[in-house]
Design a protein around this motif. Structure first.
Motif, PDB file in Angstrom:
ATOM      1  N   LYS A  34       0.747  -1.189  -0.086  1.00  0.00           N
ATOM      2  CA  LYS A  34       0.051  -0.163   0.028  1.00  0.00           C
ATOM      3  C   LYS A  34       0.784   1.192   0.217  1.00  0.00           C
ATOM      4  CE  LYS A  34      -2.934  -0.343   3.517  1.00  0.00           C
ATOM      5  NZ  LYS A  34      -4.134  -0.026   4.482  1.00  0.00           N
ATOM      6  N   LYS A  35       0.238   2.343  -0.746  1.00  0.00           N
ATOM      7  CA  LYS A  35       0.911   3.755  -0.764  1.00  0.00           C
ATOM      8  C   LYS A  35      -0.382   4.533  -0.944  1.00  0.00           C
ATOM      9  CE  LYS A  35       4.643   5.215  -1.221  1.00  0.00           C
ATOM     10  NZ  LYS A  35       5.948   5.382  -0.435  1.00  0.00           N
ATOM     11  N   LEU A  36      -0.328   5.372   0.394  1.00  0.00           N
ATOM     12  CA  LEU A  36      -1.671   6.003   0.621  1.00  0.00           C
ATOM     13  C   LEU A  36      -1.398   7.515   0.246  1.00  0.00           C
ATOM     14  CD1 LEU A  36      -3.091   4.510   3.819  1.00  0.00           C
ATOM     15  CD2 LEU A  36      -3.969   4.219   1.193  1.00  0.00           C
ATOM     16  N   ILE A  37      -2.120   8.203  -0.267  1.00  0.00           N
ATOM     17  CA  ILE A  37      -2.365   9.782  -0.410  1.00  0.00           C
ATOM     18  C   ILE A  37      -3.532  10.045   0.145  1.00  0.00           C
ATOM     19  CG2 ILE A  37      -0.818   9.827  -2.094  1.00  0.00           C
ATOM     20  CD1 ILE A  37      -3.061  10.507  -3.834  1.00  0.00           C
ATOM     21  N   ARG A  38      -3.673  11.358   0.936  1.00  0.00           N
ATOM     22  CA  ARG A  38      -4.499  11.652   1.529  1.00  0.00           C
ATOM     23  C   ARG A  38      -5.020  13.365   1.056  1.00  0.00           C
ATOM     24  NH1 ARG A  38      -6.998  12.101   7.547  1.00  0.00           N
ATOM     25  NH2 ARG A  38      -7.109   9.844   7.105  1.00  0.00           N
ATOM     26  N   LEU A  39      -6.411  13.167   0.470  1.00  0.00           N
ATOM     27  CA  LEU A  39      -6.727  14.651   0.028  1.00  0.00           C
ATOM     28  C   LEU A  39      -7.665  15.181   0.781  1.00  0.00           C
ATOM     29  CD1 LEU A  39      -6.492  12.707  -2.709  1.00  0.00           C
ATOM     30  CD2 LEU A  39      -6.830  14.892  -3.757  1.00  0.00           C
ATOM     31  N   SER A  40      -7.339  16.343   1.382  1.00  0.00           N
ATOM     32  CA  SER A  40      -8.219  17.051   2.464  1.00  0.00           C
ATOM     33  C   SER A  40      -8.758  18.442   1.964  1.00  0.00           C
ATOM     34  CB  SER A  40      -7.243  17.397   3.726  1.00  0.00           C
ATOM     35  OG  SER A  40      -8.198  18.120   4.691  1.00  0.00           O
ATOM     36  N   ASN A  73      -9.094   9.356   0.929  1.00  0.00           N
ATOM     37  CA  ASN A  73      -7.838   8.457   0.861  1.00  0.00           C
ATOM     38  C   ASN A  73      -7.935   7.787  -0.055  1.00  0.00           C
ATOM     39  OD1 ASN A  73      -6.893   9.379   3.703  1.00  0.00           O
ATOM     40  ND2 ASN A  73      -8.622   8.452   4.347  1.00  0.00           N
ATOM     41  N   CYS A  74      -6.576   7.442  -0.928  1.00  0.00           N
ATOM     42  CA  CYS A  74      -6.402   6.823  -2.037  1.00  0.00           C
ATOM     43  C   CYS A  74      -5.258   5.785  -2.213  1.00  0.00           C
ATOM     44  CB  CYS A  74      -6.336   7.568  -3.114  1.00  0.00           C
ATOM     45  SG  CYS A  74      -6.379   6.809  -4.946  1.00  0.00           S
ATOM     46  N   ASN A  75      -5.200   4.648  -2.063  1.00  0.00           N
ATOM     47  CA  ASN A  75      -4.156   3.713  -2.354  1.00  0.00           C
ATOM     48  C   ASN A  75      -3.605   3.685  -3.736  1.00  0.00           C
ATOM     49  OD1 ASN A  75      -2.341   1.569  -2.219  1.00  0.00           O
ATOM     50  ND2 ASN A  75      -3.704   0.210  -1.726  1.00  0.00           N
ATOM     51  N   LEU A  76      -2.388   4.289  -4.008  1.00  0.00           N
ATOM     52  CA  LEU A  76      -1.741   4.518  -5.481  1.00  0.00           C
ATOM     53  C   LEU A  76      -1.336   3.125  -5.744  1.00  0.00           C
ATOM     54  CD1 LEU A  76       0.329   7.716  -4.948  1.00  0.00           C
ATOM     55  CD2 LEU A  76      -1.882   7.143  -5.977  1.00  0.00           C
ATOM     56  N   ALA A  77      -1.241   2.065  -4.800  1.00  0.00           N
ATOM     57  CA  ALA A  77      -0.677   0.754  -5.369  1.00  0.00           C
ATOM     58  C   ALA A  77      -1.705   0.169  -6.111  1.00  0.00           C
ATOM     59  CB  ALA A  77      -0.360  -0.113  -4.167  1.00  0.00           C
TER      60      ALA A  77
END
Length: 133
Positions: free
Chosen positions: A85-91, A110-114
């Motif tokens: 998993k590699k997460l990014i968070r957009l707030s 939250n989005c898992n780039l993997a």
């Protein structure tokens, strides 16, 4: 004498260039206001933070059309080729009227780039789960 961790020996790292395009926040129930997005790439150890421009609501939409690029490292298990998993968070944040330094967080994505590695370009629309708009 240095010894490596057995789990690290079973892993390799791959890097991918990630291009994130944020088109718009749609169906905003407010007729006015200013919104921006804070993007957190990765974990607390190696976290990069980006911000979108602050944009006014136009006809109940916030049209950002913002593009961000980042080189992300992914851990891959050598044996199974499973990408971790590699997460990014957009707030999504609303700027307080008349103040540039205060804001209200109205939602998080939250989005898992993997999940997107190796698929080329993919479009995805998301809903703000719990939001305060």
């Amino acid at each position: 004498r240095k010894t490596s961790h057995p789990c690290r020996d079973a892993m390799e790292t791959c890097k991918f260039k990630v291009r994130l395009i944020i088109h718009a926040l749609e169906y905003v129930p407010l007729g006015s206001g200013s919104f921006f997005i804070k993007i957190k790439w990765g974990t607390r150890v190696n976290r990069k933070v980006d911000f979108s421009d602050t944009v006014e609501v136009q006809s109940y939409n916030v049209p950002w059309n913002a593009e961000f690029e980042h080189i992300c490292s992914f851990d891959v298990e050598k044996k199974t080729q499973k990408i971790h998993k590699k997460l990014i968070r957009l707030s999504i944040r609303q700027q307080a009227k008349g103040r540039f330094t205060t804001f209200k967080r109205v939602g998080v994505v939250n989005c898992n780039l993997a999940e997107y590695v190796g698929f080329g370009e993919k479009n995805r629309a998301v809903s703000l789960g719990k939001n305060n708009v």
